[in-house]
Design an enzyme around this catalytic site. Sequence first.
Site, PDB file in Angstrom:
ATOM      1  N   GLU A 200       0.778  -1.218   0.028  1.00 26.09           N
ATOM      2  CA  GLU A 200       0.011  -0.083   0.268  1.00 26.09           C
ATOM      3  C   GLU A 200       0.872   1.177   0.012  1.00 26.09           C
ATOM      4  O   GLU A 200       0.524   2.199  -0.720  1.00 26.09           O
ATOM      5  CB  GLU A 200      -0.871  -0.029   1.157  1.00 26.09           C
ATOM      6  CG  GLU A 200      -2.269  -0.855   1.196  1.00 26.09           C
ATOM      7  CD  GLU A 200      -1.788  -2.364   1.631  1.00 26.09           C
ATOM      8  OE1 GLU A 200      -0.622  -2.683   1.934  1.00 26.09           O
ATOM      9  OE2 GLU A 200      -2.647  -3.211   1.886  1.00 26.09           O
ATOM     10  N   GLU A 319     -16.304   1.706 -11.842  1.00 26.35           N
ATOM     11  CA  GLU A 319     -16.409   0.493 -12.911  1.00 26.35           C
ATOM     12  C   GLU A 319     -17.277  -0.561 -12.094  1.00 26.35           C
ATOM     13  O   GLU A 319     -16.830  -1.092 -11.227  1.00 26.35           O
ATOM     14  CB  GLU A 319     -15.002  -0.165 -13.176  1.00 26.35           C
ATOM     15  CG  GLU A 319     -14.997  -1.076 -14.283  1.00 26.35           C
ATOM     16  CD  GLU A 319     -13.806  -1.738 -14.731  1.00 26.35           C
ATOM     17  OE1 GLU A 319     -12.859  -1.136 -14.931  1.00 26.35           O
ATOM     18  OE2 GLU A 319     -13.761  -2.960 -14.850  1.00 26.35           O
TER      19      GLU A 319
END
Length: 534
Positions: A200, A319
């Site tokens: 991350e 999306e």
Amino acid sequence: MFLSLLLGAAVVSAGPAPIARDSSSPAVSVSVTAPDDAGEPILRPFVSFSIELSSFPEFAGNLSQPNAFSNQLLDNLADLQGVKSYIRVGGSTQDLTLYDPNLETAINGTYLADVSADYPAFAFIGPSFFESYATWPGAKFSFGFNLGANGTVGRKNLIETASVACKALKGKLAYWELGNEPDLFTTTTPYTKRPPSWDESDYVAEWLSKTELIKRQMAKTCPKFATDAEYKYIAPSFAGLTDALDPLTTWQDGLDTDHDIKLNSMHNYIDGATSPGVTLQRTLMNHTKTVESVQQHVNLSKVLNEDGLTTGIPYILGETNSLYNEGKPGLSNSFGAALWGVDFNLYCASQSIRRTHMHQGTNYRYAAWQPIQTNDTTIGTKAPYYGNVMVAAMLGSGDSPSSANVQVVNLPLPDETEAAYAAYVDGKISRIAVINLQEYNYTVSDSSASRPSVTYEFLLSEVSSKSLSVQRLMANGSNAISGITWDGWSYNYELKGGAPVRLDNVTTGETISVDSKGLVQVKVPWSSGVILNV
Ligand SMILES: *[C@@H]1O[C@H](CO)[C@@H](O)[C@H](O)[C@H]1NC(C)=O
Ligand SMILES: *[C@@H]1O[C@H](CO)[C@@H](O)[C@H](O)[C@H]1NC(C)=O
Ligand SMILES: *[C@@H]1O[C@H](CO)[C@@H](O)[C@H](O)[C@H]1NC(C)=O
Ligand SMILES: *[C@@H]1O[C@H](CO)[C@@H](O)[C@H](O)[C@H]1NC(C)=O
Ligand SMILES: *[C@@H]1O[C@H](CO)[C@@H](O)[C@H](O)[C@H]1NC(C)=O
Ligand SMILES: *[C@@H]1O[C@H](CO)[C@@H](O)[C@H](O)[C@H]1NC(C)=O
Ligand SMILES: *[C@@H]1O[C@H](CO)[C@@H](O)[C@H](O)[C@H]1NC(C)=O
Ligand SMILES: *[C@@H]1O[C@H](CO)[C@@H](O)[C@H](O)[C@H]1NC(C)=O
Ligand SMILES: *[C@@H]1O[C@H](CO)[C@@H](O)[C@H](O)[C@H]1NC(C)=O
């Protein structure tokens, strides 16, 4: 003969498989003002699209040959929802595409069997690719920069693309985006984009340094875009909540250090096209499944907001669609999938998911439309588009200005094969939608028997209307892939290039009365949807 059994909230009519139901359940009470559990106001436009970058020239055309069919379908939705859909151009090919200033065609893609038959494994785009942003008047776009390309090639590509993209998007920019589903960069087989150790904090460092690089380039070529007010992103565009990168850790690691993220964008699919056990009834025409899928996002959103990590940053699905890997033939392109789309989108709206971008590409099975003729797929308006139409109709502001707040609440119904919603415009009840998700495969059903239906009862105390107009989303059955209508309108390519055509063989102009207590009853055939206009 028409046989009805009165069973509380719903009446099941003449059909096989009777629906189990609590006989004491009362009519569903609908508040005339927006209740506390309504979703936050939707972002306008709510109904939006995500178009695979490699397919964008086919969807939009170019300046000499704009795709008027696609534009017509977008205009139909704009008429219903008040604003033209936002178009996110991106997806897997966003991170597989490099800019080539000397390329004479819009795109040169190379397909590899071990990557996908549906999109190129790598591609180059040339200057004329950017003409496609100019063919849909009034539309706004999210431009997807390539994060996947690393090293000097990756940085050079960003610098070059930043300049051409900002020139092409003057007056048309919704948001920038950098990277598609970077939470899969270390795991996508057979070609991973980052080593397994990329975590991350590595992602955040790379995202920050590259968005700062793009901003410096725009300051040179398009200074208006490089101001703090105009420089805005959707991020992190993760595929999911449980992949190699954790979204919470990503925000904690300082993703929004530069305060340029305007929408928290995540992706969602209900299941996979080739996952075992996927069927229309079990996977898509299943309200419980939809609730489970959306609930993960609701939970994440709650934690992020409680931790003050996304204050003032709405949660969207940048999306999404039915089944990943571009959908399953005969399933994702069926009327049942259109009904799923209505339930999914309205449920999102009711849970403060503020906008959804339905993903599509050329030949994709779940596409709302096929923009050009190919060997695989006939050009045309596909079943899922009719679901988009019903959602847009439900979320419009009606006679109020398009700036009006629209909120949605999920109305409780007992079974997983049904869902109902109420829409409020500036706090006042405006519409009720019911979606019946009981599969009706007309190919196997006895054609001499009447199609079963369920009667739903709503209690609208305090509503002054004496009758409500009814609009229906209809087809011969859940397995239909053509012959679909919304309120008698067809948007088929074959009729008027996608412009609405009222068919005379479909019932329209129906009204239902509200009795003196405020009770209304509406009969909904299996595998169909309805909106009651209050
Ligand atoms: C525009 O699109 C047409 C049709 O696809 C194509 O033949 C033409 O080469 C394109 N023009 C450019 C500049 O790419
Ligand atoms: C298209 O890409 C392939 C693979 O990189 C390359 O060999 C070919 O020359 C390219 N064609 C054009 C017109 O650039
Ligand atoms: C780019 O990523 C690939 C795949 O993880 C890796 O093998 C390569 O070393 C990286 N290159 C640079 C310059 O970071
Ligand atoms: C609907 O989805 C739920 C949750 O995944 C599942 O438990 C249930 O069995 C599904 N219904 C059908 C008919 O498969
Ligand atoms: C969401 O959170 C609730 C409450 O903590 C929990 O019961 C539920 O299982 C979670 N759902 C998902 C899909 O993570
Ligand atoms: C489409 O089919 C025709 C005829 O079989 C063939 O010549 C052509 O190469 C095909 N096009 C593509 C893109 O596969
Ligand atoms: C509908 O029934 C036909 C005939 O049995 C079958 O081929 C088809 O797969 C069914 N459609 C769906 C979506 O289940
Ligand atoms: C739907 O049913 C009608 C009446 O049976 C039939 O005429 C029509 O061809 C069917 N449409 C499709 C797409 O199957
Ligand atoms: C209604 O008319 C349209 C257009 O003529 C036709 O395609 C469709 O099959 C008809 N639908 C039914 C249910 O008969």
